[in-house]
Each structure stands twice: as structure tokens, then as C-alpha cells.
Design an enzyme around this catalytic site. Sequence first.
Site, short mmCIF file in Angstrom:
data_model
loop_
_atom_site.label_atom_id
_atom_site.label_comp_id
_atom_site.label_asym_id
_atom_site.label_seq_id
_atom_site.Cartn_x
_atom_site.Cartn_y
_atom_site.Cartn_z
N GLU A 64 0.85 -1.19 0.00
CA GLU A 64 0.00 0.00 0.00
C GLU A 64 0.88 1.24 0.00
OE1 GLU A 64 -2.42 3.04 0.21
OE2 GLU A 64 -3.22 1.02 -0.14
N GLN A 65 0.56 2.21 -0.88
CA GLN A 65 1.41 3.39 -0.99
C GLN A 65 1.26 4.36 0.18
OE1 GLN A 65 0.59 5.66 -4.50
NE2 GLN A 65 -1.56 6.01 -3.99
N ASP A 89 -11.99 -1.06 -8.79
CA ASP A 89 -11.93 0.20 -9.53
C ASP A 89 -10.80 0.24 -10.55
OD1 ASP A 89 -14.13 1.32 -8.34
OD2 ASP A 89 -13.02 2.63 -6.98
N TYR A 139 -27.95 8.87 4.87
CA TYR A 139 -28.23 7.72 5.74
C TYR A 139 -27.37 7.80 7.00
CZ TYR A 139 -24.16 5.76 3.17
OH TYR A 139 -22.94 5.56 2.57
#
Length: 385
Positions: free
Chosen positions: A34-35, A292, A211
Site C-alpha cells: 500500500e502506498q 476500480d 443515511y
Amino acid sequence: MAAKPSIAIVGAGMGGLAAAATLRQVGIEVTVYEQARQFARIGAGIQMLPNSSRVLRGIGVEDRLRKVAFEPYSHLNRVWDTGEIKRELPMPENLFGAPFLCMHRADLHDALLSVLPREIIHLDKRLVGLDQAAGGVTLSFADGTTARADAVIGADGVHSLVRDLIVGPDAPLHKGRIAYRAVFDASLMNGGEIRPSRTKWWGPDRHIVIYYTAQDRSQLYFVTSVPEPADWVTRESWSAKGNVGELRAAYEGFHPEVRMVLEACPDCHKWAILEREPLPHWSDGRVVLLGDACHPMTPYMAQGAATSIEDAAVLARCLAAVENDDIEGAFRRYEASRKPRTSRIQAISSANTWMSGGNEDTSWLYGYDAWTAPLAGTDDLALAG
């Protein structure tokens, strides 16, 4: 017999962590890169509808999430000013066999982290290159270090470097819409309450979704979609601040419940809504994309993180069926199994028509079970190839 592969996952978001969890369940060694230098509690809510909460159940985090998440009564759609109901879908757990949960994104992230050994997650590792050779992949990072694995999963989001490396660079589509969002204490509404549903208020050219994000209704969240000149976009837009005054002005004339929420909101973030056309292929050799990175979509169906979590379950099923010598075939099978569904969701979400009225069937979306859905067969792979 060849051994199970070792897999490096680039990106420790929802999709990357879900993939780490599902792959470990089928006996595959994973390492996550993870960067970011640390995980931050970014102010945003997230909806886990039954199709994704069913995967979370299989991962083993459902009980933990139900202790903190809000369970809406329904998926409610109302007219922006009058409040007239356009369509309402009550969503008890027995409707699709899994719950509808709304929560803070950090609560979901923490839950996924809780089932993973901390030592397999490496922070401050910004990928700069991939090299496929000798039946494996070498990853190069900005700090000068390298790592090697039998295969790589790119779960690094809409600005995916892994996608750029295997498909070629392309720019995300910004179609002139931006979103404001905020999570804040419900007490700021001075005793006011919102409906116990996840409510989308549909205006002529804009909308807002509201919500609760906590079981005790102590916090709530909203996210909008508003027209904005297409030149407003920043690469780090997820953390860009918005102007509350501009936000309130954009929703002038909306229903009193919406106005109550916006008047109580102390500050907000603003980001560009980005998407891409479906990619021609999701993998290249021993590198594959997830979430994504391969099918980014607008947030209008609440299916961005959900489909990445579905991807994780299907990818693990495809990899569980092969040894290290057929990992490329497993990646092709995963793509052929997932692409028709994610392309359909991308198109509907982009059009922003989902649940705006009518009585169309929703079971194909919310009733989907990534653990048992049929996987692509030989004929499907030939077509995909």
C-alpha cells in the site's frame, strides 16, 4: 504437482483487503503493498447491500460489522422538493438472504484488516514498475526496494498504475459532475431526525443520498452529485475540501429534511466523479486487475466497493481450482466470469437511473452470490480471449 502461487496485491483498499482475505481462505500466500504511510479514518460512509454483505459473511466479518453498522429499513427514493416517494424497496435480511448495512468506511476497512495478519501488509510502498520474467513478477517501489511473487493483483483504484502498465495509460472520464460528502454527529441537527431508510432525493439535475452510519444513529452521512465544469478535477480529490456555503446553495429549495441535514453539516469534502469505459482485457500474463482498477463506476448504485468485494470472492474461487502452472488461465476465467456483470452495472450506474421509479427486478443485483455464482466455462473463455 505445482504448488499454490504466491500473490502480491497492490493496494490495501476494500478490494485489496477482501482479496487478501479470500485468497488466504483457499490456501494462497499473499502480501499486500500500500502506498499510503498509514491508514486514515477518512470521513465517508459506505453501503454494503446484500450482494456484498454476503461476501463479507463468508470472509468472517459480518458479526463485527453488525455491532456498529446501521441497518436501513429500506432503499427509499423521493422527489427532491415534495418528498413524494418514487420507489421504495424494504430490505429485510430475508429478502435477499443477507443484510443491508450502512457504516463508516473506516469500520469496514478495520473489519477486513482484523482477519489478516499485520505482517503481510506493507505500507509506504508506492509501485513504480512491474517486470514479468521466469514465471513470476518483480515489483519495484519508489523507495528503491523490490519484491517478487508468482502473480500480481492490481487493486490500486481508479488511478491504477498496474492498469497503466498492463493495458496502457488512459485518462479517467470526468463528465462534468462532482460530489460533496460529509460524516457528522447527528446531534448537530438539534433533535431532528432523518428517515430510518437510506434515502435518495432526486432533483432535476442533481441528487443527494442520506443515511445513518452508526447503529445508534449517532452519525449520519450524505453524498451528492452536482453539475460542475469538467475542468474541476484533482488527482487527490478524495481528500479535497468543499465549501459548505456552495453546497447549501446547490440544494436551495430541496425538501426540509435535506435542508436540515445540510444546515447542520459543519464542513464537507468534494471530489470529481470519475469513470472509465470497460477495458478490453483485465489481465496480462500473471498480472490481473480488480475493482476500480478495471471497472471504476459512478457511486450512483453504491456498487463500487461492492463489486470489488465480489471480485475478490470470484477470483479466489478461480485460483483455488488451479496450481501455479495455470494461473494465467485462472485470471482469464475470472475476467470472463465477472466482466458481463460489472459492465452492466457500470452502464446503469453511469446513466443514474437505478431505482428512480418503476418496478424493475432488483434480484439480479442484490441476490447475486459471488460464492456460488456459475464460473465461466471453456466456451466463455474462448469468446473472452
